[in-house]
Design a protein around this motif. Structure first.
Motif, PDB file in Angstrom:
ATOM      1  N   UNK A 133      64.328  75.826  41.888  1.00 49.53           N
ATOM      2  CA  UNK A 133      64.641  76.860  42.881  1.00 49.53           C
ATOM      3  C   UNK A 133      64.186  76.464  44.281  1.00 49.53           C
ATOM      4  N   UNK A 134      63.566  75.283  44.408  1.00 46.76           N
ATOM      5  CA  UNK A 134      63.044  74.854  45.701  1.00 46.76           C
ATOM      6  C   UNK A 134      63.637  73.518  46.149  1.00 46.76           C
ATOM      7  N   UNK A 135      64.824  73.201  45.674  1.00 42.42           N
ATOM      8  CA  UNK A 135      65.452  71.939  46.040  1.00 42.42           C
ATOM      9  C   UNK A 135      65.946  71.978  47.480  1.00 42.42           C
ATOM     10  N   UNK A 136      65.726  70.882  48.216  1.00 42.55           N
ATOM     11  CA  UNK A 136      66.222  70.742  49.579  1.00 42.55           C
ATOM     12  C   UNK A 136      66.914  69.381  49.696  1.00 42.55           C
ATOM     13  N   UNK A 137      67.281  69.010  50.920  1.00 45.02           N
ATOM     14  CA  UNK A 137      67.903  67.706  51.139  1.00 45.02           C
ATOM     15  C   UNK A 137      66.960  66.556  50.787  1.00 45.02           C
ATOM     16  N   UNK A 138      65.654  66.860  50.589  1.00 47.78           N
ATOM     17  CA  UNK A 138      64.706  65.797  50.264  1.00 47.78           C
ATOM     18  C   UNK A 138      64.957  65.180  48.871  1.00 47.78           C
ATOM     19  N   UNK A 139      65.789  65.831  48.042  1.00 45.41           N
ATOM     20  CA  UNK A 139      66.147  65.189  46.768  1.00 45.41           C
ATOM     21  C   UNK A 139      66.981  63.932  47.031  1.00 45.41           C
ATOM     22  N   UNK A 140      67.805  63.971  48.075  1.00 44.15           N
ATOM     23  CA  UNK A 140      68.578  62.771  48.446  1.00 44.15           C
ATOM     24  C   UNK A 140      67.670  61.676  48.980  1.00 44.15           C
ATOM     25  N   UNK A 141      66.596  62.060  49.678  1.00 38.68           N
ATOM     26  CA  UNK A 141      65.660  61.063  50.210  1.00 38.68           C
ATOM     27  C   UNK A 141      64.995  60.319  49.067  1.00 38.68           C
ATOM     28  N   UNK A 142      64.618  61.040  48.022  1.00 40.04           N
ATOM     29  CA  UNK A 142      64.007  60.399  46.856  1.00 40.04           C
ATOM     30  C   UNK A 142      64.964  59.375  46.256  1.00 40.04           C
ATOM     31  N   UNK A 143      66.212  59.785  46.018  1.00 37.44           N
ATOM     32  CA  UNK A 143      67.195  58.877  45.428  1.00 37.44           C
ATOM     33  C   UNK A 143      67.447  57.677  46.331  1.00 37.44           C
ATOM     34  N   UNK A 144      67.483  57.915  47.643  1.00 38.44           N
ATOM     35  CA  UNK A 144      67.666  56.818  48.594  1.00 38.44           C
ATOM     36  C   UNK A 144      66.491  55.845  48.509  1.00 38.44           C
ATOM     37  N   UNK A 145      65.288  56.359  48.347  1.00 44.32           N
ATOM     38  CA  UNK A 145      64.119  55.499  48.203  1.00 44.32           C
ATOM     39  C   UNK A 145      64.217  54.602  46.989  1.00 44.32           C
ATOM     40  N   UNK A 146      64.686  55.157  45.873  1.00 41.21           N
ATOM     41  CA  UNK A 146      64.883  54.342  44.672  1.00 41.21           C
ATOM     42  C   UNK A 146      65.907  53.245  44.954  1.00 41.21           C
ATOM     43  N   UNK A 147      66.960  53.593  45.676  1.00 43.96           N
ATOM     44  CA  UNK A 147      67.990  52.615  46.032  1.00 43.96           C
ATOM     45  C   UNK A 147      67.395  51.470  46.852  1.00 43.96           C
ATOM     46  N   UNK A 148      66.505  51.788  47.800  1.00 47.39           N
ATOM     47  CA  UNK A 148      65.846  50.741  48.589  1.00 47.39           C
ATOM     48  C   UNK A 148      65.023  49.817  47.697  1.00 47.39           C
ATOM     49  N   UNK A 149      64.284  50.398  46.772  1.00 47.55           N
ATOM     50  CA  UNK A 149      63.478  49.589  45.850  1.00 47.55           C
ATOM     51  C   UNK A 149      64.370  48.699  44.993  1.00 47.55           C
ATOM     52  N   UNK A 150      65.508  49.225  44.614  1.00 45.90           N
ATOM     53  CA  UNK A 150      66.469  48.471  43.810  1.00 45.90           C
ATOM     54  C   UNK A 150      67.029  47.281  44.601  1.00 45.90           C
ATOM     55  N   UNK A 151      67.330  47.508  45.875  1.00 47.13           N
ATOM     56  CA  UNK A 151      67.865  46.441  46.721  1.00 47.13           C
ATOM     57  C   UNK A 151      66.863  45.299  46.881  1.00 47.13           C
ATOM     58  N   UNK A 152      65.592  45.644  46.988  1.00 49.22           N
ATOM     59  CA  UNK A 152      64.565  44.613  47.201  1.00 49.22           C
ATOM     60  C   UNK A 152      64.239  43.873  45.908  1.00 49.22           C
ATOM     61  N   UNK A 153      64.074  44.603  44.826  1.00 54.75           N
ATOM     62  CA  UNK A 153      63.557  43.994  43.593  1.00 54.75           C
ATOM     63  C   UNK A 153      64.640  43.545  42.625  1.00 54.75           C
ATOM     64  N   UNK A 154      65.844  44.133  42.724  1.00 58.39           N
ATOM     65  CA  UNK A 154      66.887  43.845  41.751  1.00 58.39           C
ATOM     66  C   UNK A 154      66.672  44.530  40.420  1.00 58.39           C
ATOM     67  N   UNK A 155      65.626  45.330  40.293  1.00 57.73           N
ATOM     68  CA  UNK A 155      65.350  46.049  39.049  1.00 57.73           C
ATOM     69  C   UNK A 155      66.250  47.272  38.932  1.00 57.73           C
TER      70      UNK A 155
END
Length: 336
Positions: free
Chosen positions: A223-245
């Motif tokens: 009940x408290x979701x904001x646009x910051x859920x996209x920021x979390x997913x974007x952060x995972x994407x950045x980690x994926x780009x760097x590590x290939x994991x």
């Protein structure tokens, strides 16, 4: 039927042969061009059409087919509403890093939205393809993809009349055009937040997100979701780009975001001695970009903190990506 009387905004002329497109929707042409959180809901096809000289039209399209769960039934209000919500949302968004609707085909048995097909497929394929399937993405290409996704999200969160939350940012839903420009796709679950930035979203029937990309608040504070859920997913994407994991790996490392957060200090210590081990082995000329990759990794960690209020806005994330582009400076490791 004409449930939608005005065409979505597009820069391309609408000169598509609808019957050619409909005839191409065969079982063999079904695709997973992008992923949806709603399994089995609507079908995607790649339609290949004859090129018309001088029109600038693509020769391959993605067709999203909206129909009843029972294909024998005709289009009803439920089908129309699903299609209309996606059309209205995307018709209001025009940005180079966001997939757009080119046309719509209406039939009694189905409604079809037509999208441009991005010829290089998904980021997921390029990051996790078999080792002998093709060349790896270079760091400049990965950096440009990260900036492109950030620019698209920045437009969604800050550039529209009301903030739009995507809810499904992951490497399968980032498409790459012929120049490897990033294009955000899959708006099945996107929401326009009429209450404004930072305000809770009205979530009713959103299914569980992609494990590894979904922010923790989906499970504990829906009940408290904001646009910051996209920021979390974007952060995972950045980690994926760097590590290939992958975002959700097997074994002791598990979720990429948690592994990165738990090991960040150790990886950054001693002049990045350990960090070199974490970088995707397929990235060529790594030594030249090591410090820059470290700053993007640290940004990924900052975007995936548990408390959404502590995650940066996408504007700040984009600023950090641009600030550290082409720099050898270690200052990007600081939280800005």
């Amino acid at each position: 039927m004409q449930f939608w009387r005005s065409r979505p905004a597009t820069k391309l002329p609408i000169m598509l042969n609808h019957q050619d497109i409909v005839d191409s929707l065969t079982e063999n042409n079904k695709t997973h061009a992008w992923g949806s959180r709603r399994i089995g809901k609507d079908e995607l096809y790649v339609a290949r059409i004859p090129s018309t000289a001088g029109t600038g039209l693509p020769t391959a399209l993605v067709v999203k087919k909206f129909q009843n769960a029972n294909p024998a039934l005709l289009v009803d209000d439920n089908v129309k509403n699903r299609c209309r919500s996606e059309m209205i949302l995307l018709a209001s968004i025009c940005h180079d890093n966001i997939n757009r609707i080119l046309d719509v085909i209406e039939r009694e048995e189905a409604i079809m939205l037509i999208y441009k097909y991005e010829v290089n497929g998904s980021l997921d394929y390029w990051l996790h393809q078999p080792k002998d399937a093709g060349r790896p993405l270079s760091w400049p290409e990965r950096r440009a993809i990260a900036i492109g996704v950030a620019k698209g999200l920045c437009h969604l969160h800050h550039g529209c009349n009301k903030p739009v939350v995507h809810h499904n940012i992951n490497s399968s839903n980032i498409l790459l055009d012929q120049n490897f420009k990033a294009v955000i796709a899959s708006f099945d679950d996107a929401q326009m937040n009429m209450a404004g930035l930072d305000q809770p979203l009205p979530i009713t029937d959103l299914p569980p997100g992609n494990f590894g990309y979904a922010a923790p608040e989906y499970g504990v504070a829906a009940s408290e979701l904001t646009e910051k859920v996209d920021i979390y997913s974007f952060g995972v994407l950045l980690l994926e780009l760097v590590t290939g994991r992958v975002a959700n790996g097997a074994g002791v490392d598990g979720l990429l975001a948690i592994w990165a957060r738990d090991n960040c200090n150790e990886l950054m210590a001693n002049h990045l001695k350990m960090f070199k081990i974490a970088v995707d082995k397929g990235i060529p000329d790594q030594a030249r970009y090591m410090e820059e990759m470290a700053t993007v990794f640290k940004l990924g960690v900052d975007c995936t903190v548990g408390d959404p209020k502590q995650r940066p806005y996408i504007q700040m994330a984009l600023k950090r990506l641009r600030h550290n582009r082409g720099r050898g400076s270690f200052c990007g490791l600081l939280i800005l």
